[in-house]
Design an enzyme around this catalytic site. Structure first.
Site, PDB file in Angstrom:
ATOM      1  N   ARG A 159      -5.702   8.397  36.367  1.00 22.16           N
ATOM      2  CA  ARG A 159      -5.536   9.332  37.503  1.00 22.16           C
ATOM      3  C   ARG A 159      -4.473   8.862  38.502  1.00 22.16           C
ATOM      4  O   ARG A 159      -4.563   9.130  39.703  1.00 22.16           O
ATOM      5  CB  ARG A 159      -6.868   9.567  38.250  1.00 22.16           C
ATOM      6  CG  ARG A 159      -7.939  10.178  37.418  1.00 22.16           C
ATOM      7  CD  ARG A 159      -7.610  11.616  36.966  1.00 22.16           C
ATOM      8  NE  ARG A 159      -8.681  12.090  36.116  1.00 22.16           N
ATOM      9  CZ  ARG A 159      -8.703  11.895  34.776  1.00 22.16           C
ATOM     10  NH1 ARG A 159      -7.708  11.311  34.146  1.00 22.16           N
ATOM     11  NH2 ARG A 159      -9.724  12.323  34.068  1.00 22.16           N
ATOM     12  N   SER A 210     -14.212  16.819  39.913  1.00 23.82           N
ATOM     13  CA  SER A 210     -14.924  15.592  40.323  1.00 23.82           C
ATOM     14  C   SER A 210     -14.275  15.076  41.590  1.00 23.82           C
ATOM     15  O   SER A 210     -13.049  15.060  41.697  1.00 23.82           O
ATOM     16  CB  SER A 210     -14.788  14.524  39.243  1.00 23.82           C
ATOM     17  OG  SER A 210     -15.405  14.973  38.064  1.00 23.82           O
ATOM     18  N   GLU A 298     -10.593  11.056  43.987  1.00 24.10           N
ATOM     19  CA  GLU A 298      -9.598  11.530  43.015  1.00 24.10           C
ATOM     20  C   GLU A 298      -8.844  12.706  43.645  1.00 24.10           C
ATOM     21  O   GLU A 298      -7.661  12.921  43.435  1.00 24.10           O
ATOM     22  CB  GLU A 298     -10.343  11.984  41.748  1.00 24.10           C
ATOM     23  CG  GLU A 298      -9.452  12.589  40.696  1.00 24.10           C
ATOM     24  CD  GLU A 298     -10.222  12.888  39.407  1.00 24.10           C
ATOM     25  OE1 GLU A 298     -11.216  12.205  39.096  1.00 24.10           O
ATOM     26  OE2 GLU A 298      -9.809  13.822  38.705  1.00 24.10           O
TER      27      GLU A 298
HETATM   28  C1  LIG Z   1     -13.418  23.116  38.170  1.00 26.50           C
HETATM   29  C2  LIG Z   1     -12.437  21.973  38.114  1.00 26.50           C
HETATM   30  C3  LIG Z   1     -12.430  21.109  37.034  1.00 26.50           C
HETATM   31  C4  LIG Z   1     -11.514  20.054  36.967  1.00 26.50           C
HETATM   32  N1  LIG Z   1     -11.533  19.219  35.878  1.00 26.50           N
HETATM   33  C5  LIG Z   1     -10.631  18.206  35.810  1.00 26.50           C
HETATM   34  C6  LIG Z   1     -10.611  17.326  34.674  1.00 26.50           C
HETATM   35  O1  LIG Z   1     -11.379  17.480  33.732  1.00 26.50           O
HETATM   36  N2  LIG Z   1      -9.695  16.336  34.652  1.00 26.50           N
HETATM   37  C7  LIG Z   1      -8.811  16.139  35.673  1.00 26.50           C
HETATM   38  O2  LIG Z   1      -7.987  15.207  35.589  1.00 26.50           O
HETATM   39  N3  LIG Z   1      -8.812  16.934  36.757  1.00 26.50           N
HETATM   40  C8  LIG Z   1      -9.684  17.965  36.845  1.00 26.50           C
HETATM   41  N4  LIG Z   1      -9.695  18.775  37.944  1.00 26.50           N
HETATM   42  C9  LIG Z   1      -8.755  18.515  39.048  1.00 26.50           C
HETATM   43  C10 LIG Z   1      -7.470  19.340  38.980  1.00 26.50           C
HETATM   44  O3  LIG Z   1      -7.651  20.493  38.214  1.00 26.50           O
HETATM   45  C11 LIG Z   1      -6.296  18.564  38.419  1.00 26.50           C
HETATM   46  O4  LIG Z   1      -6.085  17.394  39.157  1.00 26.50           O
HETATM   47  C12 LIG Z   1      -5.019  19.409  38.426  1.00 26.50           C
HETATM   48  O5  LIG Z   1      -4.132  18.809  37.526  1.00 26.50           O
HETATM   49  C13 LIG Z   1      -4.333  19.550  39.789  1.00 26.50           C
HETATM   50  O6  LIG Z   1      -3.217  20.435  39.683  1.00 26.50           O
HETATM   51  P1  LIG Z   1      -2.870  21.471  40.849  1.00 26.50           P
HETATM   52  O7  LIG Z   1      -1.667  22.217  40.441  1.00 26.50           O
HETATM   53  O8  LIG Z   1      -4.056  22.284  41.200  1.00 26.50           O
HETATM   54  O9  LIG Z   1      -2.504  20.480  42.032  1.00 26.50           O
HETATM   55  P2  LIG Z   1      -2.785  20.692  43.592  1.00 26.50           P
HETATM   56  O10 LIG Z   1      -4.248  20.634  43.838  1.00 26.50           O
HETATM   57  O11 LIG Z   1      -2.067  21.863  44.098  1.00 26.50           O
HETATM   58  O12 LIG Z   1      -2.100  19.367  44.138  1.00 26.50           O
HETATM   59  C14 LIG Z   1      -2.669  18.096  43.836  1.00 26.50           C
HETATM   60  C15 LIG Z   1      -1.654  17.010  44.224  1.00 26.50           C
HETATM   61  O13 LIG Z   1      -0.519  17.115  43.361  1.00 26.50           O
HETATM   62  C16 LIG Z   1       0.670  17.203  44.118  1.00 26.50           C
HETATM   63  N5  LIG Z   1       1.572  18.074  43.350  1.00 26.50           N
HETATM   64  C17 LIG Z   1       1.284  19.270  42.791  1.00 26.50           C
HETATM   65  N6  LIG Z   1       2.350  19.741  42.124  1.00 26.50           N
HETATM   66  C18 LIG Z   1       3.340  18.828  42.279  1.00 26.50           C
HETATM   67  C19 LIG Z   1       4.695  18.748  41.836  1.00 26.50           C
HETATM   68  N7  LIG Z   1       5.241  19.694  41.076  1.00 26.50           N
HETATM   69  N8  LIG Z   1       5.435  17.666  42.198  1.00 26.50           N
HETATM   70  C20 LIG Z   1       4.881  16.680  42.950  1.00 26.50           C
HETATM   71  N9  LIG Z   1       3.610  16.705  43.396  1.00 26.50           N
HETATM   72  C21 LIG Z   1       2.840  17.759  43.058  1.00 26.50           C
HETATM   73  C22 LIG Z   1       0.246  17.797  45.468  1.00 26.50           C
HETATM   74  O14 LIG Z   1       1.135  17.429  46.495  1.00 26.50           O
HETATM   75  C23 LIG Z   1      -1.133  17.162  45.643  1.00 26.50           C
HETATM   76  O15 LIG Z   1      -1.016  15.876  46.204  1.00 26.50           O
HETATM   77  C24 LIG Z   1     -10.591  19.854  38.027  1.00 26.50           C
HETATM   78  C25 LIG Z   1     -10.595  20.751  39.128  1.00 26.50           C
HETATM   79  C26 LIG Z   1     -11.512  21.791  39.170  1.00 26.50           C
HETATM   80  C27 LIG Z   1     -11.465  22.737  40.340  1.00 26.50           C
END
Ligand SMILES: Cc1cc2nc3c(=O)[nH]c(=O)nc-3n(C[C@H](O)[C@H](O)[C@H](O)COP(=O)(O)OP(=O)(O)OC[C@H]3O[C@@H](n4cnc5c(N)ncnc54)[C@H](O)[C@@H]3O)c2cc1C
Length: 308
Positions: A159, A210, A298
């Site tokens: 992570r 999580s 996380e």
């Molecule tokens: C129901 C649910 C289940 C999930 N299950 C998992 C799982 O099984 N495994 C897991 O690892 N995660 C899981 N997650 C967490 C999440 O889905 C992941 O971490 C996801 O990859 C985040 O992507 P996002 O586009 O939503 O990022 P955001 O939430 O929009 O941003 C997260 C971070 O990434 C940065 N960021 C986003 N895009 C960029 C970019 N292009 N360049 C630089 N920085 C950037 C942002 O600044 C922020 O700090 C889950 C979430 C939910 C709601």
């Protein structure tokens, strides 16, 4: 041409449905628009923060006085087994696409919300696969300069990626070299994953996944390792520690820790970031007192004055 909006409530943009207003807000669909947004921030001396799918965010009730840039860059191209994806593309779209084309290596990431860029930022993963496994390089924008970072440059860990130490590096594109696989087998794996995930995440659940990171077994004190029930891909789930200190089912305001999963914090509707933060801190402190273990979020915390 970018459109600047003012006082935009961020709860609309997070899966937790929590978050105060951003003073300024811009959604960008191309690298050019992203550059424009960064210029706008610079010209107006604004701090900025990028978001994408909002599925890994806890944003304070006070929101942000600066600029939020929502990344909506879309696109996907395939050449042989090499895929180039724009960072705002949903991870699900990429997973579906690879399965349809019989490309193996990220099928277990099925049903993880958010964008490809967000997944790379936090090295998202599930069931022993991570987004970095098949990644070759990413294209980033730093100020108004573009560069490529190789997988090695990105220093992936559980992570973690180097991007967490360089908040001004914005991923615009991600390149993968996939393995070849059997389409039917990939589909089967993905649907098995989905079934397992449905047990944890009810449809429409308001949460950020999580909340705390799991702990790597080999980084825990030996005497603690013997109490741990099971090895989950070399990790001890954070829920195990949280469960031991009675987190399951605990509530504060409209925030509830799941009755079934001690590391799942749910907004039952109308919940606040303040209550979320207080509940998370309460159980983090209890784990520290009982086991001497520091749980680390996380989820990315944005706009808080205090560290968790
Ligand atoms: C129901 C649910 C289940 C999930 N299950 C998992 C799982 O099984 N495994 C897991 O690892 N995660 C899981 N997650 C967490 C999440 O889905 C992941 O971490 C996801 O990859 C985040 O992507 P996002 O586009 O939503 O990022 P955001 O939430 O929009 O941003 C997260 C971070 O990434 C940065 N960021 C986003 N895009 C960029 C970019 N292009 N360049 C630089 N920085 C950037 C942002 O600044 C922020 O700090 C889950 C979430 C939910 C709601």
């Amino acid at each position: 041409m970018i459109k600047i909006q003012e006082n935009v409530l961020l709860e609309r943009y997070t899966t937790l449905r929590i978050g105060g207003a951003a003073k300024y807000f811009i959604e960008v669909y191309s690298i050019e628009e992203l550059k424009e947004a960064l210029h706008y921030a610079k010209d107006n001396a604004l701090t900025y923060y990028v978001i994408a799918g909002g599925s890994d965010l806890l944003i304070s009730d006070e929101g942000l006085s600066g600029l939020i840039i929502k990344l909506s860059l879309q696109g996907l191209t395939l050449e042989d087994a090499r895929i180039i994806v724009a960072s705002g593309t949903s991870l699900q779209k990429l997973v579906d696409y690879t399965i349809e084309h019989g490309l193996a290596g990220i099928e277990k990431l099925n049903n993880i919300p958010g964008s490809v860029g967000g997944a790379v930022y936090g090295n998202a993963g599930a069931f022993g696969q991570t987004i970095s496994d098949k990644l070759i390089r990413v294209r980033v924008l730093v100020g108004d300069k573009e560069k490529y970072l190789s997988k090695q440059d990105l220093e992936f860990d559980y992570r973690e990626s180097v991007l967490k130490n360089h908040k001004d590096w914005i991923i615009t594109e991600v390149e993968f070299e996939m393995g070849m696989g059997d389409r039917e087998l990939l589909r089967k794996t993905a649907s098995e994953v989905l079934e397992t995930r449905k047990q944890k995440y009810a449809l429409g659940i308001k949460c950020p996944g999580s909340f705390f990171k799991n702990l790597l077994i080999n980084r825990l004190p030996i005497e603690l390792q013997k109490d741990i029930p099971k090895d989950y891909f070399g990790k001890v789930p954070a829920w195990w520690f949280l469960e031991q200190v009675g987190a399951k089912g605990a509530t504060r305001g409209q925030i509830k820790i799941s009755d079934h999963h001690a590391n799942l914090y749910i907004n039952q509707g109308g919940g606040t970031a303040a209550d979320f933060f207080a509940l998370a801190k309460e159980y983090k402190d209890k784990v520290k007192d009982r086991f001497g273990v520091d749980l680390e979020p996380e989820v990315q915390l944005v706009g808080f004055k205090e560290e968790l």
